[in-house]
Design a protein around this motif. Sequence first.
Motif, PDB file in Angstrom:
ATOM      1  N   ARG A 234      16.789  33.868 -63.452  1.00  0.00           N
ATOM      2  CA  ARG A 234      18.023  33.272 -63.921  1.00  0.00           C
ATOM      3  C   ARG A 234      18.562  34.105 -65.079  1.00  0.00           C
ATOM      4  NH1 ARG A 234      19.882  31.719 -60.235  1.00  0.00           N
ATOM      5  NH2 ARG A 234      21.410  30.509 -61.420  1.00  0.00           N
ATOM      6  N   VAL A 235      19.784  33.809 -65.541  1.00  0.00           N
ATOM      7  CA  VAL A 235      20.401  34.579 -66.623  1.00  0.00           C
ATOM      8  C   VAL A 235      19.499  34.564 -67.851  1.00  0.00           C
ATOM      9  CG1 VAL A 235      22.390  34.770 -68.151  1.00  0.00           C
ATOM     10  CG2 VAL A 235      22.710  34.034 -65.783  1.00  0.00           C
ATOM     11  N   PRO A 236      19.129  35.728 -68.386  1.00  0.00           N
ATOM     12  CA  PRO A 236      18.263  35.779 -69.569  1.00  0.00           C
ATOM     13  C   PRO A 236      18.850  35.005 -70.742  1.00  0.00           C
ATOM     14  CG  PRO A 236      18.414  37.959 -68.562  1.00  0.00           C
ATOM     15  CD  PRO A 236      19.426  37.087 -67.872  1.00  0.00           C
ATOM     16  N   ARG A 237      18.001  34.252 -71.421  1.00  0.00           N
ATOM     17  CA  ARG A 237      18.415  33.477 -72.581  1.00  0.00           C
ATOM     18  C   ARG A 237      17.975  34.214 -73.841  1.00  0.00           C
ATOM     19  NH1 ARG A 237      21.905  30.090 -70.535  1.00  0.00           N
ATOM     20  NH2 ARG A 237      21.934  29.304 -72.684  1.00  0.00           N
ATOM     21  N   LEU A 238      18.932  34.580 -74.680  1.00  0.00           N
ATOM     22  CA  LEU A 238      18.637  35.288 -75.923  1.00  0.00           C
ATOM     23  C   LEU A 238      18.163  34.290 -76.974  1.00  0.00           C
ATOM     24  CD1 LEU A 238      18.677  37.858 -77.672  1.00  0.00           C
ATOM     25  CD2 LEU A 238      21.097  37.375 -78.149  1.00  0.00           C
TER      26      LEU A 238
END
Length: 379
Positions: A234-238
């Motif tokens: 899934r979209v990387p979470r910073l």
Amino acid sequence: MMANDSSSSGNFFDSSIHEDVKDYYGRKLKKTLDLKTSACVTPAQPMPAFVRDALKKVHPEVSAKYYGCGLVVPECLEGCRILDLGSGSGRDCFMLSLLVGEKGHVSGIDMTDSQLEVARKYTDYHMKEFGYKKPNVSFVLGYIEALTEAGLEQNSFDIIVSNCVVNLSPDKKRVLAEVYSVLKEGGELYFSDIYCSGRLTKEIKNHKVLWGECLGGALCWKDLLEMANEVGFRVPRLVTASVVTVDNKELLDILGDFRFVSATYRLFKVPEGSTDTCRVIYNGGITGAEDSFKFDCQYTFKVDEVVEVDGEVANILKHSRFAEDFTFQPPGGSSECCRVKPKADVVDPFELAVQLGSGGLSAATGGCCSTQSADCCKR
């Protein structure tokens, strides 16, 4: 989980970069003070008290050979099976082995014999220090681009961590693909690494010291997002970011206008879900986050507070190890009792570093593209 405690590289062959990294970390670096930049020791965020206490129990010789760029301690660890990529002397592994408890397990993989020798030397020491009847930590010789060849089973880990190691690989997409393979459904890659403000020149990439110092192999951060998507994450979470400083004049002359940041991301192996917003309530109880849980740089959940989150975050929370720590409600209802968060957009780690006050970065160099490489993130 592992076929054995050490493994050859199987069908995966050394590259010249691997040999250079082995030489740098196995022979040239003897202790943390031998590093020429702050890249491998940049603290990414404040250290919780329970983590500090765990690190105090790690043997001094193990800690002296620690090289990392952030804090790789995600939340909700009890009973988990964790893999540390590029585990080195084992500092993070031993710390994590205390946090997962005797029923959990931590594996470390590294390609450098001398580092693994230190880790194995002190395994029994740490088990006695922690009061464990049997070891809950083991180490394997192998490459982070070839986890299954090293004997690590597919779909076997709850969490994979990495501390300033992925940038040392010449094939980062293969690393992410291997990580995805050995993670369980709902599993997470939580890692700190170094990212650059542009696509680096061949001169920088071919510089052995800069590569060993975690700068020469740094990705442009948008390339990470693209690679992660391509392998299924899934979209990387910073989570957090801080500026990396380079004081060595010789290295600065070579680096030119390029800037670097240490950033911690969390990537989840969960199925695609609804894009609808969802109301969530943090129930509390996660060790070290009993009252407030910082999921990433955009979402911090307080106990019993209703928060409306975007579909991406809701999907991750529902399908990961955090599911039991939240109560989920459908969207709607009175906004007076709900803190509404807008859809979480992708965050530039350079901009976040500025916001967090880590210093020294102007708006002109804060984006992905430096003055040397204006189209660094375009295909």
